[in-house]
Design an enzyme around this catalytic site. Structure first.
Site, PDB file in Angstrom:
ATOM      1  N   LYS A 155       0.845  -1.190   0.000  1.00  0.00           N
ATOM      2  CA  LYS A 155       0.000   0.000   0.000  1.00  0.00           C
ATOM      3  C   LYS A 155       0.882   1.242   0.000  1.00  0.00           C
ATOM      4  O   LYS A 155       1.479   1.597   1.021  1.00  0.00           O
ATOM      5  CB  LYS A 155      -0.903   0.037   1.239  1.00  0.00           C
ATOM      6  N   GLU A 231      10.025   1.582  10.293  1.00  0.00           N
ATOM      7  CA  GLU A 231      10.958   2.683  10.013  1.00  0.00           C
ATOM      8  C   GLU A 231      10.167   3.963  10.257  1.00  0.00           C
ATOM      9  O   GLU A 231       9.310   4.328   9.447  1.00  0.00           O
ATOM     10  CB  GLU A 231      11.440   2.623   8.561  1.00  0.00           C
ATOM     11  N   CYS A 265      13.222  11.556   6.570  1.00  0.00           N
ATOM     12  CA  CYS A 265      13.284  11.128   7.975  1.00  0.00           C
ATOM     13  C   CYS A 265      14.682  11.339   8.533  1.00  0.00           C
ATOM     14  O   CYS A 265      14.860  11.511   9.725  1.00  0.00           O
ATOM     15  CB  CYS A 265      12.884   9.667   8.092  1.00  0.00           C
ATOM     16  N   GLU A 361       9.557  16.900  14.534  1.00  0.00           N
ATOM     17  CA  GLU A 361      10.062  16.623  13.190  1.00  0.00           C
ATOM     18  C   GLU A 361       9.530  17.746  12.279  1.00  0.00           C
ATOM     19  O   GLU A 361       8.318  17.852  12.082  1.00  0.00           O
ATOM     20  CB  GLU A 361       9.547  15.243  12.745  1.00  0.00           C
TER      21      GLU A 361
END
Ligand code: NAP
Length: 459
Positions: A155, A231, A265, A361
């Site tokens: 997906k 992850e 990331c 983040e």
């Protein structure tokens, strides 16, 4: 039902893809489960050849794939082209690993029994990928899954399904049998992935995305004790010491911060620069940032848009909040076009150590820079986060660089380098940045189960 794929630079609809639900999700598992018997018994050499051929096909179509990535994700053509090469390398790496499934033969210490250890494909794997690297996050999972002999349901992110579909088409062109990988596009990820995690035939989930969604999926996976690789998010510190080569640190910072427009990331999220070189670093880094062009990939810009309006609102608010906390904008690139989710690369100087932006983040082209003098205090600040994915250290004295690097709680540390990603290295995080590793030998192990036969040969 269909989902539009929007170019975040022009807000034009690039294409539409099918909007699937739980019914199609279940059918995809039917297909993967039916294909598993043959694929898991296919000779490793054959699996390797398919992956190697797909690697060559990705390079053959590099320009076309890069354009596709730029259109659905918005990133610059240079970044997109680099991503295709990087993504293809995972196929080559796992083509090479496919023929080394490993195994051991041992003797029980008490004598008598022999131990035969083998690594077998875990089974049907559910792969869920984010939008920020539409090609590399797909090959980093499909490569080891196929190499190990697993079949998969994939997906991709709703924003960037086209690249994933194109890569699976190339794998089929390379000889991958029907049904080994099925792509399911959806606007309702919770129901599709929930269907997979409820299905006893799905034995593995490999997810790349945010920490909050990773937590939800881990809870769901716990119900059936599904083998999980995660992850997740990062909050990478970028440390510059007093004796660092400032020009090298600036070059590294440009890559660590602005590759992919900061939407990575592993992106440097917070800069800690020693007081002795702080002003020089801010001036030199800022001068480079001001040169960055912002715009559509088709116009040759270095920095593309953010992925969507929500991301733009979030980044804008984070900058305003940091200024209210005492920081200042020291440098900024020129604004991008009015249409599209553009935000100009921005350097925030004199950021207080307590600023909220250093804990979140950012996922955008904003570089907050704090000052440090004492190494112990620096390490306390650097490790005061729930994340532990990547980190960067620039230092003249390599002993200090390694000392700091080893003291940082992170899965990956770039020493005098602004880039840590490499298919041959075990990519992944500690703390709430994830579980497991991708790439390297470890990446293959994530799709294998270990079994041993304890054999009494009567010897
Ligand atoms: P995200 O919102 O967590 O989405 C990631 C994937 O999960 C997408 O395919 C998404 O589908 C799907 N998803 C969303 N909600 C779900 C749910 N309730 N159940 C099941 N699946 C769900 O993350 P993102 O915004 O796409 O990506 C950015 C994040 O990924 C950042 O935190 C970044 O650090 C992280 N990331 C980590 C790595 C790494 O290797 N550690 C690499 C790249 C990115 P939809 O697209 O339909 O929402």
């Amino acid at each position: 039902m269909s989902i539009p794929v929007i170019d975040p630079a022009t807000l034009e609809t690039v294409a539409t893809v099918a909007d699937h639900g739980p019914g199609e999700a279940r059918q995809a598992v039917d297909t993967a489960a039916a294909a598993f018997r043959d694929w898991s018994r296919t000779a490793p050499r054959r699996r390797s050849e398919v992956l190697h051929k797909a690697f060559e096909l990705m390079l053959r179509d590099r320009d076309e794939l890069a354009l596709l990535i730029s259109r659905e994700n918005g990133k610059s053509l240079a970044d997109a082209t680099g991503e295709v090469t990087y993504a293809a390398e995972f196929l080559r790496w796992f083509a090479e690993e496919a023929v080394r499934p490993g195994g051991e033969y041992g003797s029980a210490p008490a004598g008598g029994a022999r131990t035969l250890v083998s690594h077998r494909p875990v089974g049907v794997a559910a792969l869920i990928t984010p939008w920020n690297f539409p090609a590399a996050m797909v090959t980093r999972k499909i490569g080891p899954a196929i190499a190990a002999g697993c079949t998969a349901v994939l997906k991709p992110a709703a924003e960037t399904p086209l690249t994933a579909i194109a890569i699976v088409e190339l794998l089929v062109e390379a000889g991958l049998p029907d049904g080994v990988v099925t792509v399911v596009t959806t606007s309702d990820p919770a129901s599709v992935v929930g269907t997979w995690l409820d299905d006893p035939r799905v034995r593995k989930i490999s997810f790349t995305g945010s920490t909050p969604i990773g937590r939800i999926l881990l809870r769901q996976a716990a119900e059936r004790v599904v083998n999980s690789s995660m992850e997740l998010g990062g909050n990478a510190p970028f440390v510059v010491t007093a004796d660092a080569d400032v020009e090298a640190a600036v070059a590294g910072a440009m890559i660590a911060k602005f590759r992919n427009g900061g939407q990575a990331c592993t992106a440097a999220n917070r800069f800690y620069v020693h007081d002795a070189v702080y002003d020089t670093f801010v001036a030199r880094f800022g001068a480079e940032v001001e040169k960055l062009t912002v715009g559509a990939a088709a116009d040759g810009a270095a920095i593309g848009p953010l992925i969507n309006e929500k991301a733009l609102v979030r980044v804008r608010a984070a900058v305003e909040e940091t200024i209210a906390e005492g920081a200042r904008i020291s440098h900024r690139a020129a604004d991008g076009p009015q249409t599209g989710w553009f935000y100009p690369p921005t350097v925030l100087a004199d950021v207080p150590a307590t600023a909220a932006i250093l804990q979140e983040e950012i996922f955008g082209p904003v570089a907050p820079i704090a000052r440090w003098t004492d190494e112990e205090e620096l390490l306390t600040l650097v490790n005061d986060t729930e994340y532990g994915l990547a980190a960067y250290v620039f230092a003249g004295d390599l002993r200090q660089a390694v000392r700091i690097g080893e003291a940082i709680d992170a899965g990956m540390v770039g020493i005098n380098r602004g880039l840590v990603s490499d298919p041959s290295a075990p990519f992944g995080g500690v703390k709430q940045s994830g579980l497991g590793r991708e790439g390297a030998r470890e990446g293959l192990r994530e799709f294998q189960e270990t079994q041993y036969l304890s054999v009494d040969w009567g010897l």
